[in-house]
Motif scaffolding. Structure first.
Motif, mmCIF file in Angstrom:
data_model
loop_
_atom_site.group_PDB
_atom_site.id
_atom_site.type_symbol
_atom_site.label_atom_id
_atom_site.label_comp_id
_atom_site.label_asym_id
_atom_site.label_seq_id
_atom_site.Cartn_x
_atom_site.Cartn_y
_atom_site.Cartn_z
ATOM 1 N N VAL A 88 2.721 6.307 59.090
ATOM 2 C CA VAL A 88 2.543 6.922 57.781
ATOM 3 C C VAL A 88 3.854 7.164 57.033
ATOM 4 O O VAL A 88 3.944 6.929 55.831
ATOM 5 N N THR A 89 4.867 7.642 57.744
ATOM 6 C CA THR A 89 6.090 8.041 57.045
ATOM 7 C C THR A 89 7.202 6.994 57.137
ATOM 8 O O THR A 89 8.334 7.257 56.772
ATOM 9 N N GLY A 123 9.549 11.203 61.634
ATOM 10 C CA GLY A 123 9.064 11.565 60.301
ATOM 11 C C GLY A 123 7.757 12.298 60.400
ATOM 12 O O GLY A 123 6.733 11.842 59.913
ATOM 13 N N ASP A 124 7.788 13.434 61.062
ATOM 14 C CA ASP A 124 6.572 14.202 61.309
ATOM 15 C C ASP A 124 6.954 15.606 61.744
ATOM 16 O O ASP A 124 7.736 15.768 62.679
ATOM 17 N N SER A 125 6.394 16.601 61.052
ATOM 18 C CA SER A 125 6.876 17.963 61.281
ATOM 19 C C SER A 125 6.647 18.475 62.704
ATOM 20 O O SER A 125 7.400 19.304 63.192
ATOM 21 N N GLY A 131 11.240 17.472 62.573
ATOM 22 C CA GLY A 131 10.644 16.528 61.635
ATOM 23 C C GLY A 131 11.584 16.244 60.490
ATOM 24 O O GLY A 131 12.345 17.098 60.060
ATOM 25 N N ILE A 132 11.516 15.017 59.978
ATOM 26 C CA ILE A 132 12.362 14.623 58.852
ATOM 27 C C ILE A 132 11.514 13.910 57.801
ATOM 28 O O ILE A 132 10.409 13.464 58.086
ATOM 29 N N GLY A 133 12.045 13.802 56.606
ATOM 30 C CA GLY A 133 11.362 13.082 55.531
ATOM 31 C C GLY A 133 11.697 11.601 55.575
ATOM 32 O O GLY A 133 12.547 11.163 56.362
#
Ligand code: SF4
Lengths: 469, 160
Positions: A35-36, A127-129, A143-145
């Protein structure tokens, strides 16, 4: 000078540090999901950059995957495209992918530890909190953006402002260590420190009540650190940690040497100073059930739905948000929690879908039948969890009781794959977020432990699970 | 920077209402934008105008690390979110990708700003002028680091 565990990990990963600037931090492990990541790979291509350390990068597919028969073609075209995109990106850039039919596929935060990719003292990003889950092993995992995913792919480093430290000291002993779970501990903590209590901080969970927990229970606690707004949560590694990671697929060859080093280094020094501290006595904790639309809106099982005024305590905004939450949840103040009927039960997610969670839930379910008004499902956190559970015959216990037994994935945790609540449906869920619409538009989520979810599935409403064991 | 306010008198506006999970599959920003704030206010995409500001309570953007959240808002034309506090990942995503400005104000300022007010934000002076009400407020200054990233136009440009 004394240092906390977090500061030790931070200091050993600083590449560049200047006053009043973010520090450049080296990243040991980078996990990726469908997803991210697509925009990040697009960015690499646009800038003609390559992946710097493909050996430190692994990918899996978890958010979108159907949890029913995977030999059938996927109906949802956009999901299917997103999955194919990750497959292509991994192929083009030479990244190891645990794909949809791989025996190691699973929710990214579940497979990291299971495969021995997660290591104490390391820095781990995704990329996931809920990457914070892996802090249970004494790692700085966060998690990162998507811009940061791209930055990590290209450089294996990240620019970060140093978070502050927050000690969560859990003392005492749970009155019933089967019915009162680590989920109840973390929900109680969030209830008290609030959804922004940890903002800007890394939480370190300490104390006898934490050492007492198994690794899988510790992961549940660290998983939900993010629900208190914190950057990450961690727990100093001990013998349980070292045993858990031994002999896994990717456990390093020099593991014993590493363990010696970790034993000597990976703990907060005596008298080290935290920026903040909070103590919780687990003796007093009861099984918990969330009633509202954020993870701080939580009640003891013996409690009642509060009035907005009781909840908000003179804070107008809080009072308003409780009113709105009660409206959305269709609940009336003063209703006893045990009288709330449920339509669905979801045992799954990166919070509570590991083997122990399923074992405990199965113990409650064994020989009983799901209430006729309830649809219940179990979604193992990874295909490996599924296989181990099946070896123990747990699938049979669940299926005999009328639970659905599914393939692994994020499933009904987030309403982006076929598993969703219908508008108005009320669900006892072992996941981590009860935001409006989280499990499907108009769906109503109550966060609970796996044993609470299992017992409620049988009863058709919430129950004091302490009376069930 | 001048724009009109869309105010939500709420704390904890989370990423699942800013952009519900089911839309995270969407790769196209314009399509993503048609679902912005859908979980809270389905009218939002039709009423938002380019240059508008969102005003809300504390812990704005809590929840997931999805960059889709600031992207959806910014693609709709939102230039800044003014809140009493922010969740960290949302804050960083907004600044790192130069999607929008996350602006912190105190409670009093938050109370004073009403829906549809016209504001002028001046980040050099840390000032927000309420043109409709003829009032002036101060915003919390950005930390030095954040100010530099903003000035550069995002994290990648900052460290080039
Ligand atoms: S199980 Fe839920 S919280 Fe965990 S990674 Fe998947 S969607 Fe996120």
């Amino acid at each position: 000078m004394t240092e906390t565990l977090f500061e030790k990990i931070w200091n050993s990963h600083v590449v560049v540090e200047k006053e009043n600037e973010p520090s450049l931090i080296y990243i040991d492990r980078h996990l990726i999901h469908e997803v991210t990541s697509p925009q990040a790979f697009d960015g690499l291509r646009a800038n003609h950059r390559d992946v710097r350390r493909r050996d430190l990068t692994v990918a899996t597919i978890d958010h979108n995957v159907p949890t029913t028969d995977r030999s059938l073609p996927m109906i949802d075209e956009t999901s299917s495209t997103q999955i194919k995109t990750l497959e292509k990106n991994c192929k083009d850039f030479g990244i190891k992918l645990f794909g949809i039919n791989d025996p190691n596929q699973g929710i990214v935060h579940v497979i990291g530890p299971q495969l021995g990719i997660t290591l104490p003292g390391s820095t781990i990003v995704c990329g996931d909190s809920h990457t914070s889950t892996q802090g249970a092993f004494g790692a700085f995992a966060f998690g990162i953006g998507t811009s940061e995913v791209e930055h990590t792919l290209a450089t294996q480093t990240l620019w970060l402002e140093k978070p502050k430290t927050f000690e969560i000291l859990a003392t005492g002993k749970r009155k019933n260590s089967f019915a009162i779970t680590s989920k109840d501990i973390i929900l109680s903590i969030i209830k008290q420190i609030g959804t922004d209590g940890g903002t800007g901080h890394v939480l370190e969970y300490r104390g006898d009540a934490i050492s007492d927990l198994s690794m899988e229970q510790r992961m549940t606690i660290c998983n939900m650190s993010i629900e208190a707004g914190s950057r990450a949560g961690l727990i100093a590694p001990d013998e349980k940690t070292f045993d858990y990671l031994n002999h896994r697929k990717y456990t390093p060859k020099n593991y014993d040497e590493l363990v010696d080093d970790w034993k000597n280094n990976l703990m907060s020094d005596a008298n080290s100073k935290f920026d903040k501290s909070f103590t919780i006595d687990v003796d007093k904790i009861e099984p918990q059930v969330s009633w509202g639309t954020n993870p701080a809106m939580v009640s003891d099982i013996t409690g009642k739905i509060p009035t907005p005024e009781e909840f908000g305590q003179n804070n107008e905004i809080q009072i308003e948000s409780a009113k709105k939450a009660l409206l959305y949840m269709d609940l009336k103040p003063d209703t006893p929690i045990i009288e709330i009927p449920i339509d669905r039960v979801f045992i799954g997610s990166c919070t509570n879908a590991r083997l122990e969670d399923l074992k405990d839930a199965a113990e409650i379910v064994n020989g009983k039948t799901v209430n006729a008004d309830v649809d219940a499902m179990v979604v193992p956190g990874s295909q490996m969890v599924k296989m181990e559970a099946e070896k123990l015959g747990l699938d049979k216990i669940f299926k005999d009781a009328n639970f659905e037994w599914r393939e692994s994935g994020c499933s009904m945790c987030l309403g982006m794959n076929p598993d969703i609540l219908k508008p108005g449906e009320r669900c006892a869920s072992t996941s981590n977020r009860n935001f409006e619409g989280r499990q499907g538009s108009g769906g109503r989520t109550h966060l609970v432990s796996p044993v609470m979810a299992a017992a409620s599935a049988i009863a058709g409403h919430f129950v004091d699970v302490r009376e069930w064991c | 920077m001048i724009g009109n306010v869309i105010k939500y008198e709420q704390d904890n506006i989370d990423t699942d209402v800013i952009i519900p999970g089911t839309y995270l599959k969407i790769h196209d920003y314009n399509e993503l934008a048609t679902h912005a704030m859908e979980g809270l206010d389905p009218e939002f995409p039709s009423k938002v105008k380019d240059g508008d500001f969102i005003v809300a309570g504390k812990n704005f953007g809590c929840g997931s690390s999805r960059e889709h959240a600031p992207i959806a808002l910014s693609t709709c034309g939102i230039k800044a979110v003014i809140a009493t506090s922010f969740a960290r990942i949302f804050y960083r995503n907004s600044v790192d990708g130069a999607f929008l400005l996350p602006i912190e104000v105190d409670d009093e300022t938050y109370q004073k700003i009403s829906n549809s007010d016209k504001l002028e934000i001046n980040i050099e002076k840390n000032e927000i002028k309420n043109i409709t009400k003829n009032e002036t407020y101060t915003m919390k200054p950005f930390s030095e680091i954040i100010a530099k990233i903003i000035a550069a136009g995002g994290l990648f440009k900052y460290k080039k």
